[in-house]
Scaffold this motif. Structure first.
Motif, mmCIF file in Angstrom:
data_model
loop_
_atom_site.group_PDB
_atom_site.id
_atom_site.type_symbol
_atom_site.label_atom_id
_atom_site.label_comp_id
_atom_site.label_asym_id
_atom_site.label_seq_id
_atom_site.Cartn_x
_atom_site.Cartn_y
_atom_site.Cartn_z
ATOM 1 N N TYR A 180 0.751 -1.238 -0.003
ATOM 2 C CA TYR A 180 -0.073 -0.103 0.066
ATOM 3 C C TYR A 180 0.966 1.094 -0.008
ATOM 4 O O TYR A 180 1.606 1.492 0.815
ATOM 5 N N VAL A 181 0.787 1.956 -1.041
ATOM 6 C CA VAL A 181 1.648 3.192 -1.309
ATOM 7 C C VAL A 181 0.645 4.287 -1.853
ATOM 8 O O VAL A 181 -0.317 4.135 -2.201
ATOM 9 N N ASP A 182 1.062 5.404 -1.740
ATOM 10 C CA ASP A 182 0.613 6.643 -2.215
ATOM 11 C C ASP A 182 0.591 6.459 -3.744
ATOM 12 O O ASP A 182 1.691 6.120 -4.339
ATOM 13 N N PRO A 183 -0.625 6.768 -4.461
ATOM 14 C CA PRO A 183 -0.730 6.397 -5.933
ATOM 15 C C PRO A 183 0.382 7.406 -6.791
ATOM 16 O O PRO A 183 0.427 8.523 -6.294
ATOM 17 N N GLU A 185 1.670 10.144 -9.373
ATOM 18 C CA GLU A 185 0.873 11.458 -9.920
ATOM 19 C C GLU A 185 0.289 11.343 -11.055
ATOM 20 O O GLU A 185 0.635 10.651 -12.097
ATOM 21 N N GLU A 188 -5.732 8.505 -10.312
ATOM 22 C CA GLU A 188 -6.918 8.688 -9.378
ATOM 23 C C GLU A 188 -7.649 7.326 -8.973
ATOM 24 O O GLU A 188 -8.130 6.444 -9.704
ATOM 25 N N VAL A 189 -7.455 7.284 -7.520
ATOM 26 C CA VAL A 189 -7.975 6.067 -7.113
ATOM 27 C C VAL A 189 -9.512 6.083 -6.870
ATOM 28 O O VAL A 189 -10.137 6.989 -6.327
ATOM 29 N N TYR A 194 -8.161 1.372 -2.757
ATOM 30 C CA TYR A 194 -6.857 1.635 -2.459
ATOM 31 C C TYR A 194 -5.777 1.387 -3.256
ATOM 32 O O TYR A 194 -6.058 0.415 -4.063
ATOM 33 N N TYR A 195 -4.794 2.113 -3.322
ATOM 34 C CA TYR A 195 -3.837 1.884 -4.395
ATOM 35 C C TYR A 195 -2.746 0.824 -3.696
ATOM 36 O O TYR A 195 -2.371 1.016 -2.770
ATOM 37 N N ASN A 196 -2.313 -0.213 -4.638
ATOM 38 C CA ASN A 196 -1.363 -1.145 -4.053
ATOM 39 C C ASN A 196 -0.618 -1.710 -5.437
ATOM 40 O O ASN A 196 -1.296 -2.392 -6.176
ATOM 41 N N HIS A 197 0.522 -1.171 -5.286
ATOM 42 C CA HIS A 197 1.357 -1.778 -6.494
ATOM 43 C C HIS A 197 1.618 -3.324 -6.742
ATOM 44 O O HIS A 197 2.477 -3.754 -7.681
#
Length: 279
Positions: A180-183, A185, A188-189, A194-197
């Motif tokens: 789980y990290v910030d998306p 730039e 848009e989530v 949630y954003y998960n790479h």
């Protein structure tokens, strides 16, 4: 000659499919953080303390949403597992309620769980589970370490044959829990996700980050970090999916040792029998 050409063409087709298909491409969409597991390799074994910590993480952080329906309470006290004592396993079971029956009147009833029971699901059915999780269905943890094992693709799976790499399931689970990290730039989530790479099905996941620092209290001195929680619960899920891993590896080693000795005996027997025969 024709048969050999056909085989070469078939192998080439398989290789091309493995390279081209995203389902088999190694790391095409996910980032896997490979870990050093005690159960890896031909002599691998489960770390009992790690399994107990992983079980604690499951109970306190995961069991409210994820079932463990294929694991019985007695399995917690069996050889090759977390090595709880029978009394400890009974105490764990007593904290759960299971549906039993019918009774003499034909009604179902609730009772405290016993060692023979399996872990009950936190939801009565799939619809109830989806309703409580914004439409997403929390998968059962019992076999997830095997079912969520992304394929390494070609030529990765060829090397895995020689390195005996079989830990892609727990590696993926660990990567997902810590992914789980910030998306980036401009990304848009969607609402409720949630954003998960490291998510296998894409970058957006409905499950909120389940772990955070000091979420579960460890009493053995292990640092209470997200990474340790993720590693411990991943190991526990591997045991749930393959509780007889240690026995399998021990039998495999004995079989290989027997075959080596047997092959040597056959060779020297052949040499002795045919030593006076001209070739």
């Amino acid at each position: 000659m024709k048969t050999m050409i056909t085989m070469v063409r078939s192998l080439a087709a398989v290789a091309a499919l493995a390279i081209a298909s995203p389902a088999f491409a190694a790391g095409a969409k996910v980032e896997i953080d490979y870990q050093d597991w005690s159960f890896a390799g031909p002599f691998g074994y489960y770390d009992r303390a790690q399994l107990q910590r992983g079980f604690k993480v499951y109970v306190e952080n995961c069991s409210a949403c994820h079932a463990l329906s294929r694991v019985a309470f007695r399995n917690l006290a069996e050889d090759g597992g977390p090595s709880f004592t029978e009394d400890q396993a009974k105490a764990i079971a007593a904290d759960y309620t299971v549906v039993d029956g019918p009774d003499d009147f034909g009604d179902m009833y609730d009772r405290p769980a016993i060692l023979a029971d399996r872990f009950p699901s936190p939801f009565p059915n799939e619809n109830a589970a989806r309703a409580a999780n914004n439409g997403a269905y929390p998968p059962d943890f019992s076999l997830l370490a095997k079912a969520r094992a992304p394929q390494r693709g070609f030529p990765g799976f060829v090397f895995d044959i020689f390195t005996q790499y079989q830990e892609n399931g727990p590696d993926y689970i660990y990567s997902l829990l810590t992914g789980y990290v910030d998306p980036p730039e401009g990304v848009e989530v969607p609402v409720g996700q949630y954003y998960n790479h490291s998510f296998l099905a894409g970058e957006f996941i409905s499950m909120a980050p389940p772990l955070f620092e000091e979420a579960v209290e460890y009493t053995d001195g292990t640092p209470m970090t997200v990474e340790n929680y993720a590693r411990d619960v991943s190991a526990f899920m591997m045991w749930a999916a393959e509780p007889h891993l240690e026995d399998r590896k021990k039998i495999g080693f004995r079989v290989m040792l027997f075959l080596i000795v047997f092959a040597g005996m056959l060779y020297f027997t052949k040499k002795k029998i045919w030593r006076d025969v001209e070739h």
